[in-house]
Scaffold this active site. Structure first.
Site, short mmCIF file in Angstrom:
data_model
loop_
_atom_site.label_atom_id
_atom_site.label_comp_id
_atom_site.label_asym_id
_atom_site.label_seq_id
_atom_site.Cartn_x
_atom_site.Cartn_y
_atom_site.Cartn_z
N LYS A 1 0.86 -1.19 0.00
CA LYS A 1 0.00 0.00 0.00
C LYS A 1 0.89 1.23 0.00
O LYS A 1 1.92 1.24 0.67
CB LYS A 1 -0.92 0.01 1.23
N GLU B 1 0.60 5.80 -0.24
CA GLU B 1 -0.29 6.95 -0.11
C GLU B 1 -0.18 7.88 -1.32
O GLU B 1 0.90 8.02 -1.89
CB GLU B 1 0.06 7.74 1.16
N GLU C 1 -9.34 7.53 4.07
CA GLU C 1 -9.18 7.84 5.50
C GLU C 1 -9.73 9.22 5.83
O GLU C 1 -9.39 10.22 5.18
CB GLU C 1 -7.68 7.77 5.88
O1 KIV Z 1 -0.72 2.55 8.77
C1 KIV Z 1 -1.93 2.33 9.00
O2 KIV Z 1 -2.32 1.79 10.04
C2 KIV Z 1 -2.88 2.75 7.98
C3 KIV Z 1 -4.34 2.64 8.33
C4 KIV Z 1 -4.73 3.76 9.21
C5 KIV Z 1 -5.19 2.56 7.13
O3 KIV Z 1 -2.50 3.15 6.93
#
Ligand code: KIV
Length: 271
Positions: free
Chosen positions: A120, A122, A189
């Site tokens: 993941k 951002e 988020e």
């Molecule tokens: O790092 C994390 O815990 C996150 C969540 C808040 C989605 O990215």
């Protein structure tokens, strides 16, 4: 039978089918073997090895300090604990922002060294080149829009994002761009619920909300918040399912008292 119950292992394909069938997706963070094992056997769909490890595991104020090596260590531990769920590993700050070659190299390290199933990162338009490159290498990518904690010093605050028209429009466009670039899901988020609903309905890939209302295709919470390990963090979106801080504190207080009173160990608790 539900899509979730039919399958032996959750894949990005499963999540797609769950969205199509209107089945909600459950996601939680984990950072170690033992909790990953509990969450996986409880039937969670996705474990996120979040860079929130920087806050909840290492005690930093932000997610910025955690390194790629540290994320890899957490992800390796989580992967050893799971059988069934999909593992998503956060790319930490600094491991993908400079250019798409560096982003790909970091993503490859995560996949090769951890055994995780996806990454993941951002950002919207500014992350598209990197996402395309990572997806082209066969690595599934989850996007993350709205409040993106790695940009906290740009935002200046952790309040709700995209309340204003321009930011909401950009977020909608970014979501479509991420989908076109090949992302398999997007975390939304801390954005208004109505906006999250519009975005979720505009995409064929699932959205996973945190503070983004009930119309996202799934929900994610940080394990320390859900289990009440943290006592200080109580945002409106959080439902706390346990008061682990109090329970652990009570247990350890009792242990200390038993040791001091020479009650522990007793005759049956020794060799
Ligand atoms: O790092 C994390 O815990 C996150 C969540 C808040 C989605 O990215």
């Amino acid at each position: 039978m539900s899509v979730q119950k039919e399958i032996k292992k959750v894949t990005t394909n499963t999540l797609q089918k769950m969205k199509a069938a209107g089945e909600k997706i459950s996601m939680i963070t984990a950072y170690d073997f033992s909790f990953a094992r509990i969450f996986d056997s409880a039937g969670i769909d996705i474990i996120l090895v979040g860079d929130s490890a920087s806050n909840v595991m290492a005690g930093h104020e932000t997610t910025l300090p955690i390194t790629l090596d540290q994320m890899i260590y957490h992800a390796q531990s989580v992967v050893r604990g799971i059988d069934r769920c999909l593992v998503v590993v956060d790319m930490p700050f600094g491991s993908y922002q400079s250019n798409s070659d560096i982003a790909l190299a970091s993503a490859i390290r995560i996949m090769k060294e951890t055994g995780g199933h996806s990454i993941k990162l951002e950002g919207g338009a500014e992350a598209i080149d990197s996402i395309k490159k990572i997806v082209s290498a066969g690595i599934p990518v989850m996007g993350h829009l709205g409040l993106t904690p790695q940009s906290i010093y740009k935002f200046g605050t952790y309040t709700v994002r995209a309340k204003e028209f321009d930011e909401a429009e950009k977020l909608k466009q970014d979501a479509l761009l991420l989908q076109e670039a090949g992302a398999f899901a997007i975390v939304l988020e801390k954005i208004p619920a109505a906006l999250a609903k519009t975005v979720s309905e505009s995409l064929h890939i699932p959205t996973i909300g945190i503070g983004a209302g009930g119309d996202c295709d799934g929900q994610v919470l940080v394990m320390h918040d859900l289990l009440g390990i943290n006592t200080e963090f109580k945002p409106r979106f959080l439902r706390q399912y346990l008061n682990m801080h109090e329970q652990v504190s009570t247990a350890v207080t009792q242990y200390i008292s038993d040791v001091k009173a020479r009650d522990f160990p007793n005759a049956q608790e020794q060799y």
